[in-house]
Write a protein that holds these residues in place. Structure first.
Motif, PDB file in Angstrom:
ATOM      1  N   ALA A 641       0.834  -1.202   0.000  1.00 27.54           N
ATOM      2  CA  ALA A 641       0.000   0.000   0.000  1.00 27.54           C
ATOM      3  C   ALA A 641       0.873   1.258   0.000  1.00 27.54           C
ATOM      4  O   ALA A 641       0.573   2.234  -0.688  1.00 27.54           O
ATOM      5  CB  ALA A 641      -0.938  -0.007   1.204  1.00 27.54           C
ATOM      6  N   ALA A 645       0.994   3.934  -3.026  1.00 33.56           N
ATOM      7  CA  ALA A 645       0.678   5.334  -2.695  1.00 33.56           C
ATOM      8  C   ALA A 645       1.806   6.249  -3.172  1.00 33.56           C
ATOM      9  O   ALA A 645       1.557   7.332  -3.717  1.00 33.56           O
ATOM     10  CB  ALA A 645       0.463   5.497  -1.196  1.00 33.56           C
ATOM     11  N   GLU A 646       3.054   5.808  -3.013  1.00 30.67           N
ATOM     12  CA  GLU A 646       4.175   6.621  -3.475  1.00 30.67           C
ATOM     13  C   GLU A 646       4.156   6.760  -4.988  1.00 30.67           C
ATOM     14  O   GLU A 646       4.425   7.838  -5.534  1.00 30.67           O
ATOM     15  CB  GLU A 646       5.499   5.989  -3.045  1.00 30.67           C
ATOM     16  CG  GLU A 646       5.800   6.140  -1.562  1.00 30.67           C
ATOM     17  CD  GLU A 646       7.066   5.411  -1.168  1.00 30.67           C
ATOM     18  OE1 GLU A 646       7.128   4.183  -1.379  1.00 30.67           O
ATOM     19  OE2 GLU A 646       7.978   6.057  -0.647  1.00 30.67           O
ATOM     20  N   LEU A 649       1.287   9.092  -5.923  1.00 35.25           N
ATOM     21  CA  LEU A 649       1.631  10.452  -5.520  1.00 35.25           C
ATOM     22  C   LEU A 649       2.694  11.012  -6.461  1.00 35.25           C
ATOM     23  O   LEU A 649       2.670  12.184  -6.837  1.00 35.25           O
ATOM     24  CB  LEU A 649       2.166  10.403  -4.085  1.00 35.25           C
ATOM     25  CG  LEU A 649       2.055  11.634  -3.203  1.00 35.25           C
ATOM     26  CD1 LEU A 649       0.649  12.158  -3.165  1.00 35.25           C
ATOM     27  CD2 LEU A 649       2.525  11.287  -1.796  1.00 35.25           C
TER      28      LEU A 649
ATOM     29  N   GLU B  59       7.512  12.678   1.005  1.00 32.55           N
ATOM     30  CA  GLU B  59       6.524  11.871   0.261  1.00 32.55           C
ATOM     31  C   GLU B  59       6.328  10.521   0.915  1.00 32.55           C
ATOM     32  O   GLU B  59       5.219   9.975   0.917  1.00 32.55           O
ATOM     33  CB  GLU B  59       6.981  11.707  -1.189  1.00 32.55           C
ATOM     34  CG  GLU B  59       6.790  12.977  -1.994  1.00 32.55           C
ATOM     35  CD  GLU B  59       6.876  12.741  -3.493  1.00 32.55           C
ATOM     36  OE1 GLU B  59       6.722  13.736  -4.230  1.00 32.55           O
ATOM     37  OE2 GLU B  59       7.105  11.602  -3.919  1.00 32.55           O
ATOM     38  N   LEU B  60       7.373   9.966   1.494  1.00 30.68           N
ATOM     39  CA  LEU B  60       7.239   8.677   2.185  1.00 30.68           C
ATOM     40  C   LEU B  60       6.290   8.825   3.373  1.00 30.68           C
ATOM     41  O   LEU B  60       5.411   7.977   3.587  1.00 30.68           O
ATOM     42  CB  LEU B  60       8.609   8.183   2.635  1.00 30.68           C
ATOM     43  CG  LEU B  60       8.600   6.905   3.498  1.00 30.68           C
ATOM     44  CD1 LEU B  60       7.987   5.731   2.739  1.00 30.68           C
ATOM     45  CD2 LEU B  60      10.006   6.566   3.961  1.00 30.68           C
ATOM     46  N   TRP B  62       3.930  10.982   3.733  1.00 29.25           N
ATOM     47  CA  TRP B  62       2.537  11.134   3.270  1.00 29.25           C
ATOM     48  C   TRP B  62       1.999   9.810   2.731  1.00 29.25           C
ATOM     49  O   TRP B  62       0.822   9.483   2.913  1.00 29.25           O
ATOM     50  CB  TRP B  62       2.439  12.225   2.209  1.00 29.25           C
ATOM     51  CG  TRP B  62       1.006  12.665   2.045  1.00 29.25           C
ATOM     52  CD1 TRP B  62       0.119  12.216   1.108  1.00 29.25           C
ATOM     53  CD2 TRP B  62       0.288  13.586   2.865  1.00 29.25           C
ATOM     54  NE1 TRP B  62      -1.110  12.805   1.293  1.00 29.25           N
ATOM     55  CE2 TRP B  62      -1.041  13.656   2.357  1.00 29.25           C
ATOM     56  CE3 TRP B  62       0.623  14.370   3.968  1.00 29.25           C
ATOM     57  CZ2 TRP B  62      -2.015  14.473   2.925  1.00 29.25           C
ATOM     58  CZ3 TRP B  62      -0.354  15.178   4.512  1.00 29.25           C
ATOM     59  CH2 TRP B  62      -1.658  15.226   4.003  1.00 29.25           C
ATOM     60  N   ALA B  63       2.842   9.056   2.056  1.00 28.52           N
ATOM     61  CA  ALA B  63       2.400   7.752   1.534  1.00 28.52           C
ATOM     62  C   ALA B  63       2.024   6.812   2.679  1.00 28.52           C
ATOM     63  O   ALA B  63       1.072   6.041   2.589  1.00 28.52           O
ATOM     64  CB  ALA B  63       3.498   7.140   0.672  1.00 28.52           C
ATOM     65  N   LEU B  64       2.797   6.873   3.764  1.00 27.89           N
ATOM     66  CA  LEU B  64       2.466   6.053   4.937  1.00 27.89           C
ATOM     67  C   LEU B  64       1.094   6.434   5.481  1.00 27.89           C
ATOM     68  O   LEU B  64       0.315   5.583   5.910  1.00 27.89           O
ATOM     69  CB  LEU B  64       3.540   6.228   6.020  1.00 27.89           C
ATOM     70  CG  LEU B  64       4.883   5.555   5.722  1.00 27.89           C
ATOM     71  CD1 LEU B  64       5.952   6.014   6.707  1.00 27.89           C
ATOM     72  CD2 LEU B  64       4.740   4.040   5.780  1.00 27.89           C
ATOM     73  N   ILE B  66      -1.357   7.735   3.684  1.00 31.25           N
ATOM     74  CA  ILE B  66      -2.370   7.251   2.727  1.00 31.25           C
ATOM     75  C   ILE B  66      -2.606   5.757   2.922  1.00 31.25           C
ATOM     76  O   ILE B  66      -3.724   5.269   2.836  1.00 31.25           O
ATOM     77  CB  ILE B  66      -1.904   7.530   1.278  1.00 31.25           C
ATOM     78  CG1 ILE B  66      -1.891   9.035   1.011  1.00 31.25           C
ATOM     79  CG2 ILE B  66      -2.788   6.822   0.258  1.00 31.25           C
ATOM     80  CD1 ILE B  66      -1.202   9.418  -0.282  1.00 31.25           C
ATOM     81  N   ALA B  67      -1.513   5.038   3.178  1.00 32.96           N
ATOM     82  CA  ALA B  67      -1.611   3.583   3.324  1.00 32.96           C
ATOM     83  C   ALA B  67      -2.175   3.172   4.681  1.00 32.96           C
ATOM     84  O   ALA B  67      -2.610   2.026   4.849  1.00 32.96           O
ATOM     85  CB  ALA B  67      -0.233   2.953   3.127  1.00 32.96           C
ATOM     86  N   LEU B 118      -4.891  10.841  -0.751  1.00 32.19           N
ATOM     87  CA  LEU B 118      -4.044  10.918  -1.945  1.00 32.19           C
ATOM     88  C   LEU B 118      -4.255  12.249  -2.658  1.00 32.19           C
ATOM     89  O   LEU B 118      -3.305  12.912  -3.067  1.00 32.19           O
ATOM     90  CB  LEU B 118      -4.362   9.745  -2.882  1.00 32.19           C
ATOM     91  CG  LEU B 118      -3.594   9.690  -4.187  1.00 32.19           C
ATOM     92  CD1 LEU B 118      -2.121   9.410  -3.931  1.00 32.19           C
ATOM     93  CD2 LEU B 118      -4.161   8.607  -5.106  1.00 32.19           C
ATOM     94  N   SER B 125       1.474  18.686  -2.038  1.00 29.55           N
ATOM     95  CA  SER B 125       2.855  18.424  -2.465  1.00 29.55           C
ATOM     96  C   SER B 125       3.342  19.444  -3.492  1.00 29.55           C
ATOM     97  O   SER B 125       4.520  19.409  -3.864  1.00 29.55           O
ATOM     98  CB  SER B 125       2.967  17.020  -3.040  1.00 29.55           C
ATOM     99  OG  SER B 125       2.258  16.939  -4.255  1.00 29.55           O
TER     100      SER B 125
END
Lengths: 654, 327
Positions: A641, A645-646, A649, B59-60, B62-64, B66-67, B118, B125
């Motif tokens: 996930a 997501a990365e 994004l 970004e990592l 923010w991705a965390l 989102i996940a 997202l 971003s």
């Protein structure tokens, strides 16, 4: 992983005749080994000698010829019933058009209607037309015609009728019709309904859900089309000529079949190949060469595989017809020795839809063609068993990703059926006539997927070898014999035992379902006993807090069986030190308490760790980790996930 | 008043007021935090590795985020499985299908939350876009990169014009793609009777693919606009509104010569190809290591994160080139 699975699958396939892989280790019943007698020919009931002339401009077919019919019942009959299927597309008053079914094929109203008009029907020179009843009282449907006969036909007697008729093909709807110069001509002739042993006829209007059922016989059909057309038809071509009038005339003859379909188009491309002794022809639209090759590849696998599983394909020819993409409704259908496939020219190789539809329609040659059960009354005997056969075959060829293998995800066909089956378990029975289902979606999920999931579960639980022998016995024993559900269940009983037969019957007839669940689990260190003890004449009291530890652990897991089905299952106990123990349960009773003893505490438990019970209604209650023990969490989901997501994004930001 | 220092002033001569100098009047050497534009030939992503790492780190995080909902849900359902969620990703997909197709209403809520995060992340971003561009194109005394907080402050200043560019670029790209797909479908249908559906499909697909190419070409123009906005913000420190910066950026991007535009296109093309190749590597890694748990998850994480950093580095390298072109 996939290479290993494929290798294991191939090894299993190779080892079939030599292994005794039955779940309970018992030897096979002598009468059910691979040499179960198999009929070489059908009992001939009908003989159609027909001539059909196609006018591709008006999209009409003029037909004439004779049909011989033998009364194979035990009673004299004084009437015949004819299927006039094309009248289903005559107007919106037909049963087909009136039935409020959604979620299945054939829901569009044809832009151009279709009809079949019987012009002449005689027996021994006597005109039968005045007495023909096209409709029933208070019903305008004209697909089920009753024809009173001038005299009784005794059991064993054969009569010959002459008939002439005209078809007006509709625009392609429900597998038949035209699209420009493309013509798929199916269910196009007046077809006598099947006679049953008791002298009744299996006649019925053409329902929206539900297919066909007829007697075996010989079809000798001469097709007359414009000279620049290419024909594909049931049976081998025994004669062909081009006439001076600019026509192409081909004659096709096939024994031991119960239907005849054909196609004609001036754009067909053709390839031929002999596969496993069968002359395979594929007709496909221009520039579909890659797709044609994929379908031939599928047949190179399927012909020997199905021959091994269900008996050798007995006909000398097989025609594959890939309709143009503007006529998808003509695709995905089966007729004796002719199947229609489908799929876009752009379908990438990693997406197996082309292969799946080809193998599915070919599989129908067995369940629809060679067994020929009543598709209207018992649709699961064809569609359901065929869906199982497809889900059994595809992994042998394509591995664990037989349905999808994309972006690191592999999804199997059987698993897809299992998931679809879970959602409809309580909605309706499987074993019922097609037209009694409430919706096309429910029909598809129950008849196709749930039946496939049931048989696949039996295979996984009781062993591949036993199930294979059962299906082989059924397919061989009832070839050309129109089996019923009782025949299927009796075969399961004979090969796999009473318990399996009961499970199958409950699952098919009574909305049978199952859900194993771990409801409780416990683990504690073992101590010496507390209490008052008389030893060597002395009385001693051991208080609870003074008990010595025995150095081992004890516990239990309670597994519940919910539902109306009972299937053997294993429960895996996992200790803290990683030791795994499997305990079998035959599924009897509503629950089972599984004891645990070990040198380290019990960590967790899983019921059905190998995922054999595809029918299990809820997999999320099939496992547990005891309270206070460390859990593994969801690192794989977290990793995937986060990565996705990365990537998403990154599409919109630096 | 005389400027000569040797002539005494009358006692009642008023003295000039004492005022602090403005930032513009202070020589650069006295303002450690103000970014100084780099000479265009000096702009290179290799000079700013920490900027790339910082973008990746943010970004990592923010991705965390989102996940997180999806992970929490998987953990709730499969966390107590003795094998964890490895069973969810096992070949065959039975558990995965059951999870996705399940009757648990939480799945829908979870996915909607992640999608919302997202979208918010994509908008927020744009601060990073501005910050990265400014960091690449400027320096502070001693030929050093500007500080992270300075870059982020600049990014915040540029957030509004950058977001507007994102919205306009997305709208234009989607419109082009939509028109291309629509045209492709129309041609597909129209050509079938004469050429058959396979040929008609190829024509239709070709039109749709061409529209995708056009969308990418216009995307390059918008990248030049972004670079122009960032460049102007550092070269011309006058207090301009976001709208005027935006307009100025569009004009400057449009003034780039054809040769320079194609140079930007070239720089974009090979980097985009390399970026897709990295995605392919990620796919292979997932096939080989996915769903196995244990060390395999760690290895897969490392591979995937290396791919993400690589893609960010490619993007930063491309930004540097666009700054050179507009500079």
């Amino acid at each position: 992983m996939r290479r290993w699975l494929g290798a294991v699958a191939l090894l299993s396939l190779a080892a079939v005749p030599f292994t005794e892989a039955a779940a309970d280790g018992s030897a096979p019943t002598p009468a059910t080994d691979v040499m179960t007698p198999m009929a070489e020919h059908a009992d001939k009931v009908v003989g159609y000698t027909l001539r059909a002339t196609l006018d591709p401009v008006s999209h009409t077919v003029h037909g004439e010829g004779t049909v011989s019919w033998k009364n194979v019942s035990e009673k004299p009959v004084s009437e015949l019933w004819f299927h006039l299927y094309l009248n289903a597309f005559k107007n919106q008053r037909s049963v087909f058009m009136r039935e409020p079914v959604g979620g299945f094929r054939g829901t569009t109203i044809p832009k151009d209607w279709g009809t079949i008009d019987l012009r002449k029907l005689t027996l021994d020179g006597i005109d039968l037309m005045p007495k023909v009843e096209l409709r029933r009282p208070s019903d305008e449907d004209e697909t089920d015609a009753r024809v009173p006969l001038p005299r009784e036909v005794a059991p064993g007697e054969t009569i010959t009728l002459e008939m002439t008729w005209d078809d007006k093909l509709p625009t392609v709807v429900e597998r038949t019709g035209y699209d420009g110069s493309f013509h798929m001509v199916a269910q196009w002739f007046p077809k006598i309904a099947k006679i049953e042993k008791d002298g009744t006829f299996a006649h019925f209007p053409f329902h929206h859900l539900g297919e066909f059922y007829a007697d075996y016989g010989t079809y000798d059909v001469t097709l007359d089309v414009p000279h620049d057309y290419v024909i594909g038809a049931t049976g081998p071509k025994v004669a062909s000529k081009k006439t001076e009038g600019g026509r192409l005339v081909e004659r096709h003859v096939q024994d031991d079949v119960h239907d005849f379909a054909w196609t004609a188009w001036n754009q067909w491309r053709k390839r031929k190949e002999t596969i496993d002794g069968v002359d395979v022809t594929i007709l496909y639209p221009p520039n579909y060469d890659d797709i044609a090759e994929r379908e031939l590849e599928t047949m190179r696998f399927a012909l020997p595989h199905y021959g091994d599983r269900y008996g050798k394909y007995p006909y000398g020819v097989l025609t594959l017809v890939h309709p143009p993409s503007t006529s998808p409704e003509a695709g995905g259908m089966e007729y004796p020795t002719l199947i229609t496939t489908g799929g876009g020219s752009w379908t990438p190789r990693g997406v197996h839809t082309i292969e799946m539809v080809t193998i599915h329609e070919f599989g129908h040659q067995y369940f629809y063609g060679l067994l020929a059960s009543n598709e209207v009354k018992w649709p699961f005997l064809d569609e359901g068993l065929n869906s199982y056969a497809e889900s059994e075959a595809m992994p042998h060829w394509k591995g664990a990703g037989s349905g999808l293998d994309l972006l690191g995800l592999t999804v199997g066909v059987a698993e897809t059926h299992g998931e679809r089956a879970r959602h409809v378990v309580h909605d309706d029975k499987i074993a019922q006539p097609a037209y009694t289902f409430g919706s096309g979606t429910g029909y598809g999920s129950l008849v196709y997927s749930r039946t496939a999931a049931i048989v696949e579960t039996l295979r996984r639980v009781y062993g591949d070898d036993k199930l294979r022998r059962t299906m082989r016995t059924y397919a061989r024993r009832f070839r050309f014999k129109h089996p019923t559900p009782d025949d299927l269940i009796a075969t399961f009983r004979e090969v796999m035992g009473e318990a399996v037969a009961t499970t199958l019957r409950t699952a098919l007839f009574d909305k049978g379902w199952i859900d194993y669940a771990i409801t409780h689990a416990s683990s504690h260190p073992v101590h010496t006993a507390a209490g008052i003890f008389d030893l060597d004449g002395k009385r001693e009291t051991v208080p609870e807090d003074k008990r010595a530890r025995a150095g081992s652990h004890s516990g239990w897991v309670l597994v519940a069986r919910r539902g109306t089905l009972a299937l053997p299952v294993e429960i895996e106990l996992i200790a803290e030190d990683g030791t795994k123990t499997r305990v079998p349960w035959d599924g009897d009773g509503d629950s089972m308490r599984v004891p645990y003893k070990g040198s380290s505490p019990l960590h967790g438990a899983i019921v059905d760790p190998d995922g054999k019970v595809l029918l299990d209604q809820d997999r999320s209650n099939d496992f547990t980790t005891l309270a206070g023990r460390s859990t593994k969490g969801a690192p794989n989901t977290w990793e995937r996930a986060t990565y996705w997501a990365e990537i998403l994004l990154g599409g919109l930001s630096p | 008043m005389s400027d000569r220092l040797d002539i005494p002033l009358p006692a009642d001569t008023p003295l000039p007021p004492i005022t602090a100098p403005s930032l513009e009047e202070v020589p650069p050497s006295f303002n450690q935090e103000r970014p100084t534009p780099l000479d265009a030939n000096m702009i290179s992503a290799r000079r700013r590795p920490r900027a790339v790492v910082l973008v990746y780190a943010i970004e990592l995080v923010w991705a965390l985020l989102i996940a997180a909902p999806v992970h929490a849900w998987a953990r709730r359902v499969y966390g107590t499985h003795p094998d964890g969620d490895a069973v969810l990703w096992a070949p065959g997909g039975r558990e995965l299908l059951g999870w996705l197709g399940g009757l648990d209403a939480a799945f829908g809520v979870t996915m909607r939350t992640s999608i919302l995060l997202l979208v918010i992340g994509a908008v927020v971003s744009q601060v990073l876009t501005g910050a990265l561009l400014v960091s690449l194109g400027t320096e502070r005394p001693g030929r050093r990169a500007i500080r992270a907080r300075t870059a982020l402050a600049e990014g915040i200043n540029l957030w509004l014009p950058m977001t507007c560019v994102l919205i306009v670029a997305s709208a234009v790209g989607l419109a082009l793609l939509g028109a291309g797909v629509g045209l492709g479908l129309a041609f597909d249908r129209a050509l079938i009777p004469s050429f058959g559906d396979a040929t008609a499909f190829k024509v239709g697909f070709g039109l749709a693919a061409f529209s995708l190419l056009l969308a990418c070409l216009t995307g390059v123009y918008f990248d030049l606009v972004r670079a122009a906005i960032a460049r102007e913000a550092t070269v011309d420190r006058a207090a301009l509104t976001a709208a005027s910066r935006l307009w100025s950026g569009f004009k400057r991007g449009a003034k780039v010569g054809v040769g320079s535009y194609f140079a930007a296109l070239r720089e974009w093309s090979w980097r985009a190809a390399a970026s897709f190749a990295l995605l392919g590597v990620g796919w292979l890694a997932s096939s080989a290591l996915g769903g196995k748990g244990g060390f395999a998850v760690v290895a897969l994480f490392v591979v995937h994160q290396a791919i993400v950093i690589g893609r960010i580095a490619l993007r930063a390298s491309y930004f540097a080139r666009t700054l050179r072109i507009v500079g």
